[in-house]
Design an enzyme around this catalytic site. Structure first.
Site, PDB file in Angstrom:
ATOM      1  N   GLU A  78      -2.579  -4.874  -7.264  1.00  0.00           N
ATOM      2  CA  GLU A  78      -2.477  -6.337  -7.418  1.00  0.00           C
ATOM      3  C   GLU A  78      -3.735  -7.074  -6.951  1.00  0.00           C
ATOM      4  O   GLU A  78      -3.657  -8.076  -6.225  1.00  0.00           O
ATOM      5  CB  GLU A  78      -1.242  -6.860  -6.667  1.00  0.00           C
ATOM      6  CG  GLU A  78       0.059  -6.426  -7.295  1.00  0.00           C
ATOM      7  CD  GLU A  78       1.288  -7.079  -6.663  1.00  0.00           C
ATOM      8  OE1 GLU A  78       1.136  -7.865  -5.710  1.00  0.00           O
ATOM      9  OE2 GLU A  78       2.402  -6.788  -7.126  1.00  0.00           O
TER      10      GLU A  78
ATOM     11  N   GLU B  98       5.705  -1.722 -10.894  1.00  0.00           N
ATOM     12  CA  GLU B  98       6.543  -2.482  -9.961  1.00  0.00           C
ATOM     13  C   GLU B  98       7.397  -3.432 -10.787  1.00  0.00           C
ATOM     14  O   GLU B  98       6.869  -4.295 -11.488  1.00  0.00           O
ATOM     15  CB  GLU B  98       5.721  -3.277  -8.944  1.00  0.00           C
ATOM     16  CG  GLU B  98       4.989  -2.431  -7.917  1.00  0.00           C
ATOM     17  CD  GLU B  98       4.378  -3.267  -6.805  1.00  0.00           C
ATOM     18  OE1 GLU B  98       4.982  -4.305  -6.430  1.00  0.00           O
ATOM     19  OE2 GLU B  98       3.306  -2.888  -6.304  1.00  0.00           O
TER      20      GLU B  98
END
Length: 503
Positions: free
Chosen positions: A173, A292
């Site tokens: 991320e 995710e």
């Protein structure tokens, strides 16, 4: 009663069912590791301190891969802290979750756990506070076969044979300003390309995942993928996608339609990746690792991290209690992932234990299945062979977030070896039963192997340690077969599985 129909033809395939679609995620966050998978004082704990009850539930869940050790945690992680004699390992501040990391579990312990559970490891490297050399050192430690420093260190720590980890995430991320070492797309793309290039000098057959957007709501969504893939296209196999946008906030109809957003996310990333492919005149196609995803109630008290001078070990964090509607949405998100199996080649439900998880534990005590456990386990078990392209006719209803959406969403798989067809379906109506008719072409007369439905007149029912099975999937007695057609009534806010075989 609403009515809908589905036509299934084994000749029309999307692509193979990929076992990696049924991956999960273990991060050093809250109680996922400590008192989750690792609890040395537990009655079922083995010699390595791993809970046997959690290992059994992980196998039952059907998890194929596990991503480790983060997540936000990895962007500040020093992997070497977690190897060697446990009593000599340092305690560190974990800035990502304002906690203390005792490093009782590290690479070697995690790999032993993977072998006990039969899952494939998916390792993430720190590209937040670290870079190329540290990724190479970890790769050598895990996979090295030569007489070299880090390979010999692994041997000295008790693992003579290399771990041969195939799939590696290049950071986590990095588009998010909350991330330690957050970078612009240009900065990250360059670093990821350099890291990937160097790792392939060690092993050209690694499977590498570049960071995509952490959400489709990010202001850089789309442009991030374009820039990063322009830098990394020839050096990586996957671009990641993450989403936790899904939670019921009083608008049940929109929540049940969350898969509309996942469909859009996947199709947007595919379009961007293919545009980079065309512009760069590349031959290969980039796949998506949706590594995710889950329902997550981010505004609840259990998602508030410690602060100030409080740096606890394994605090209670992100321990959402999932209800029936949450399970229906998770089942629908799996339908979306399967529907895009031509481009989604891996996915990880985040996370496995305690932290927004299908499995819950008490420290030293009981473990139980949350509602979301059931659609994941049944889909992982029965989605076999090829994913089929369906013709669906369904009434629609209006939602505040997504406009008009169909009441029915479904996907089917076909196993060419056995001839078995499995239909996964959700009724997204909040009020009405849906009479479903499924026509299966090309298999002749059918017989019903099983019809299960997960539903509850109270969609807010949630499992607890005292009662985790009252509203597990039950036989759908309305299901019937006539020739090449099956019919069943799906209650509102429900997820169902229909398994068929040649007569």
């Amino acid at each position: 009663m609403l009515t809908a129909s589905v036509t299934v033809d084994p000749a029309f395939t999307v692509g193979p069912v990929r076992s990696r679609t049924f991956g999960s995620f273990v991060e050093h966050l809250g109680r996922c590791v400590y008192t989750g998978i690792h609890d040395p004082g537990h009655p079922t704990a083995d010699a390595d301190g791993f809970r046997g009850d959690v290992i059994d539930l992980t196998r039952e869940l059907g998890v194929s891969t596990v991503r480790y050790p983060g997540g936000n945690f990895v962007s500040g992680y020093r992997w070497e802290d977690g190897v060697g004699p446990v009593d000599e390992r340092p305690r560190r501040l974990d800035l990502a979750w304002h906690s203390t990391e005792p490093n009782l579990v590290g690479v070697d312990e995690f790999m032993r756990w993977c072998r006990k559970t039969g899952v494939e490891p998916m390792m993430a490297v720190n590209l937040g506070t670290r870079g190329v050399q540290d990724a190479l050192d970890l790769l050598e430690y895990c996979n090295g076969t030569s007489d070299t420093h880090f390979a010999n260190l692994r041997r000295a720590n008790g693992a003579e044979e290399p771990y041969d980890i195939r799939m590696w995430c290049l950071g986590n991320e990095m588009d998010g300003p909350w991330q330690i070492g957050h970078k612009t797309a240009e900065e990250y793309g360059r670093l990821a390309a350099e890291t990937a290039r160097a790792m392939r000098m060690v092993d050209p057959d690694l499977e590498l995942v570049a960071c995509g957007s952490s959400s489709s709501t990010m202001p850089t969504f789309g442009s991030w993928e374009q820039t990063v893939l322009t830098e990394t296209y020839e050096h990586v196999d996957f671009v990641s996608a993450h989403v936790y946008y899904y939670e019921e906030d009083g608008d049940l109809a929109s929540f049940l339609a969350s898969a509309v957003n996942m469909d859009h996310f996947i199709e947007s990333v595919v379009a961007t990746a293919d545009a980079v492919r065309a512009a760069g005149k590349h031959e290969k196609r980039i796949a998506i690792s949706f590594d995710e995803w889950n329902v997550w109630y981010q505004k609840r008290a259990e998602s508030k991290v410690p602060e100030g001078d409080d740096w606890p070990v394994a605090p209670v964090l992100l321990e959402d209690k999932y209800n029936v509607a949450d399970a229906v949405v998770v089942g629908n998100l799996l339908i979306s992932l399967l529907r895009h199996t031509d481009r989604v080649h891996a996915a990880s439900l985040a996370q496995l234990v305690n932290v927004i998880a299908p499995i819950m534990t008490e420290p030293g005590g009981r473990s139980w299945r949350q509602t979301i456990f059931h659609p994941f386990a049944l889909t992982a078990r029965h989605a076999v062979g090829e994913v089929l392209r369906l013709a669906i006719e369904s009434p629609s209803h209006d939602t505040a977030k997504y406009g008009a959406v169909s009441a029915l969403d479904a996907v089917a798989t076909h196993d060419p070896e056995t001839g078995e067809v499995t239909v996964f379906a959700v009724n997204r109506s909040t009020t009405d039963d849906l009479e479903l008719s499924v026509a299966v072409r090309g298999l002749g007369d059918l017989r019903l192997l099983e019809a299960l439905t997960l539903s509850n007149p109270d969609h807010t029912w949630a499992a607890t340690a005292d009662d985790s099975e009252s509203f597990a999937p039950r036989a759908n007695e309305s299901a019937s077969v006539s020739g090449e057609r099956i019919a069943a009534v799906l209650p509102p806010v429900s997820w169902s599985i229909l398994r068929l075989a040649r007569g």
